[in-house]
Design an enzyme around this catalytic site. Structure first.
Site, PDB file in Angstrom:
ATOM      1  N   GLU A  36      -6.923   4.675   7.737  1.00 19.38           N
ATOM      2  CA  GLU A  36      -6.709   6.102   7.450  1.00 19.38           C
ATOM      3  C   GLU A  36      -7.939   6.704   6.779  1.00 19.38           C
ATOM      4  O   GLU A  36      -8.300   7.848   7.029  1.00 19.38           O
ATOM      5  CB  GLU A  36      -5.444   6.262   6.587  1.00 19.38           C
ATOM      6  CG  GLU A  36      -4.188   6.034   7.415  1.00 19.38           C
ATOM      7  CD  GLU A  36      -2.993   5.506   6.632  1.00 19.38           C
ATOM      8  OE1 GLU A  36      -2.994   5.568   5.391  1.00 19.38           O
ATOM      9  OE2 GLU A  36      -2.049   5.021   7.288  1.00 19.38           O
TER      10      GLU A  36
ATOM     11  N   ASN B  57       0.864  -1.182   0.000  1.00 22.35           N
ATOM     12  CA  ASN B  57       0.000   0.000   0.000  1.00 22.35           C
ATOM     13  C   ASN B  57       0.899   1.229   0.000  1.00 22.35           C
ATOM     14  O   ASN B  57       1.472   1.575   1.030  1.00 22.35           O
ATOM     15  CB  ASN B  57      -0.907  -0.033   1.237  1.00 22.35           C
ATOM     16  CG  ASN B  57      -1.755   1.226   1.362  1.00 22.35           C
ATOM     17  OD1 ASN B  57      -1.786   2.059   0.449  1.00 22.35           O
ATOM     18  ND2 ASN B  57      -2.423   1.370   2.493  1.00 22.35           N
TER      19      ASN B  57
ATOM     20  N   SER C 263       3.588  -1.838  10.414  1.00 22.21           N
ATOM     21  CA  SER C 263       5.033  -1.896  10.670  1.00 22.21           C
ATOM     22  C   SER C 263       5.622  -3.279  10.353  1.00 22.21           C
ATOM     23  O   SER C 263       6.532  -3.743  11.043  1.00 22.21           O
ATOM     24  CB  SER C 263       5.350  -1.488  12.113  1.00 22.21           C
ATOM     25  OG  SER C 263       4.882  -0.171  12.358  1.00 22.21           O
TER      26      SER C 263
ATOM     27  N   GLY D  37       2.505   2.572  10.786  1.00 20.69           N
ATOM     28  CA  GLY D  37       3.443   3.680  10.633  1.00 20.69           C
ATOM     29  C   GLY D  37       4.142   4.088  11.916  1.00 20.69           C
ATOM     30  O   GLY D  37       4.764   5.145  11.990  1.00 20.69           O
TER      31      GLY D  37
ATOM     32  N   HIS E  72      -9.464   1.141   4.666  1.00 22.99           N
ATOM     33  CA  HIS E  72      -8.222   1.358   5.416  1.00 22.99           C
ATOM     34  C   HIS E  72      -8.507   2.288   6.595  1.00 22.99           C
ATOM     35  O   HIS E  72      -9.311   3.213   6.485  1.00 22.99           O
ATOM     36  CB  HIS E  72      -7.145   1.950   4.497  1.00 22.99           C
ATOM     37  CG  HIS E  72      -5.802   1.911   5.124  1.00 22.99           C
ATOM     38  ND1 HIS E  72      -5.395   2.841   6.052  1.00 22.99           N
ATOM     39  CD2 HIS E  72      -4.776   1.029   4.999  1.00 22.99           C
ATOM     40  CE1 HIS E  72      -4.169   2.524   6.458  1.00 22.99           C
ATOM     41  NE2 HIS E  72      -3.781   1.433   5.840  1.00 22.99           N
TER      42      HIS E  72
ATOM     43  N   GLU F 205      -5.155  -4.779  10.595  1.00 16.57           N
ATOM     44  CA  GLU F 205      -4.163  -3.723  10.798  1.00 16.57           C
ATOM     45  C   GLU F 205      -4.510  -2.944  12.061  1.00 16.57           C
ATOM     46  O   GLU F 205      -5.323  -2.003  12.014  1.00 16.57           O
ATOM     47  CB  GLU F 205      -4.160  -2.750   9.612  1.00 16.57           C
ATOM     48  CG  GLU F 205      -3.846  -3.386   8.281  1.00 16.57           C
ATOM     49  CD  GLU F 205      -3.309  -2.359   7.279  1.00 16.57           C
ATOM     50  OE1 GLU F 205      -2.226  -2.604   6.753  1.00 16.57           O
ATOM     51  OE2 GLU F 205      -3.954  -1.316   7.073  1.00 16.57           O
TER      52      GLU F 205
ATOM     53  N   LYS G  31       0.077   4.221  -0.264  1.00 11.48           N
ATOM     54  CA  LYS G  31      -0.593   5.406   0.305  1.00 11.48           C
ATOM     55  C   LYS G  31      -0.386   6.606  -0.633  1.00 11.48           C
ATOM     56  O   LYS G  31      -0.336   6.414  -1.846  1.00 11.48           O
ATOM     57  CB  LYS G  31      -0.101   5.639   1.734  1.00 11.48           C
ATOM     58  CG  LYS G  31      -0.215   4.349   2.582  1.00 11.48           C
ATOM     59  CD  LYS G  31      -0.050   4.558   4.044  1.00 11.48           C
ATOM     60  CE  LYS G  31      -0.212   3.224   4.768  1.00 11.48           C
ATOM     61  NZ  LYS G  31      -0.130   3.339   6.217  1.00 11.48           N
TER      62      LYS G  31
END
Ligand code: 13P
Length: 258
Positions: A101, A10, A217, A177, A99, A171, A12
């Site tokens: 985010e 991904n 991560s 991150g 996701h 996730e 992003k």
């Protein structure tokens, strides 16, 4: 049942179209014997899809391409959105959905995630459905219930044949991150709970065949531990997918696992 591992990158909101050519070419150049034993998917920003597909087609690569988001309507007055026919036309057969985010920063709801999943499977595309709890939810001891609710919401109204097109990426939000991954035990325990939930929804056969990924991560140094977990069938990789060497090393770890 032996599940084919799935390693998806991904990207992003990273990589201009020109940079996407360099990165996808770098990954393609590093692909080696055995990569076809793993589903390898690159998910660049939508504006890069054409360039990445062109690079991989030219190389006759087995690497596939996915989008990071989609609208559930095929076309219309939805400024800024992208429809499934557009993704298919460009040669994209996978799509990340829900996701964290997008859920956190763009207020994407479980209901919208479900509409996207249903539209994708109806079109024969392969959704990678993201689920995961925040640190506060985990601290309350409610992570499993929260994540399994997200799974049920995402797959509502999806039948067994359609669900067979889906993968689920666990996730945990606190691991994305941050450099602080979940432990393999946490990943395994959640992946197992997700598989149980899928079994209750659409039956044993589809649940046994569904790829459940870990994301957060994940990098070459810790991939082996996650991929060794019985119910973890691959990874959704953020930061480490932006480096061709790291991404290739992650794929190799999955290949060595088959
Ligand atoms: P990182 O690998 O950068 O933690 O990101 C994970 C992720 O969000 C993939 O979708």
């Amino acid at each position: 049942m032996v599940r084919k591992p799935l390693i998806a990158g991904n990207w992003k909101m990273n990589m201009t179209p020109a940079e996407s050519v360099v990165l996808s070419q770098g990954i393609s150049n590093r692909s080696a014997r055995g990569w076809n034993k793993v589903d390898v998917v690159l998910c660049p920003p939508a504006i890069d899809l054409r360039s990445v597909v062109t690079v991989l087609d030219f190389d006759k690569s087995s690497i596939e391409v996915g989008a990071q988001n989609v609208h559930w309507e095929p076309s219309g007055a939805f400024t800024g959105e992208i429809g499934i026919p557009m993704l298919k036309d460009v040669g994209c057969s996978w799509c990340i959905v829900g996701h964290s985010e997008r859920r956190a920063m763009f207020a994407e709801t479980d209901m919208q995630v479900n509409r996207k999943v249903r539209a994708l499977v109806e079109a024969g595309m392969k959704p990678i459905v993201c689920v995961g709890e925040s640190e506060a939810v985990r601290d309350k001891g409610a992570a499993e219930a929260f994540v399994c609710d997200q799974v049920r919401a995402a797959l509502a109204g999806v039948d067994a044949d359609e669900a067979a097109l889906c993968s689920i990426a666990y996730e945990p939000v606190w691991a994305i991150g941050t450099g602080r991954s979940a432990t393999p035990e946490q990943a395994q325990s959640m992946a197992c709970a997700i598989r149980r939930t899928v079994r209750d929804l659409v039956g044993e056969e589809v649940a046994c065949g569904m790829r459940i990924l870990y994301g957060g991560s994940m990098k070459p140094e810790n991939a082996e531990a996650f991929l060794s977990c019985e119910d973890v069938d691959g990874g959704l990789i953020g930061g480490a997918s932006l480096d061709a060497d790291d991404f290739a090393a992650l794929v190799k770890t999955a290949v060595d696992h088959v």
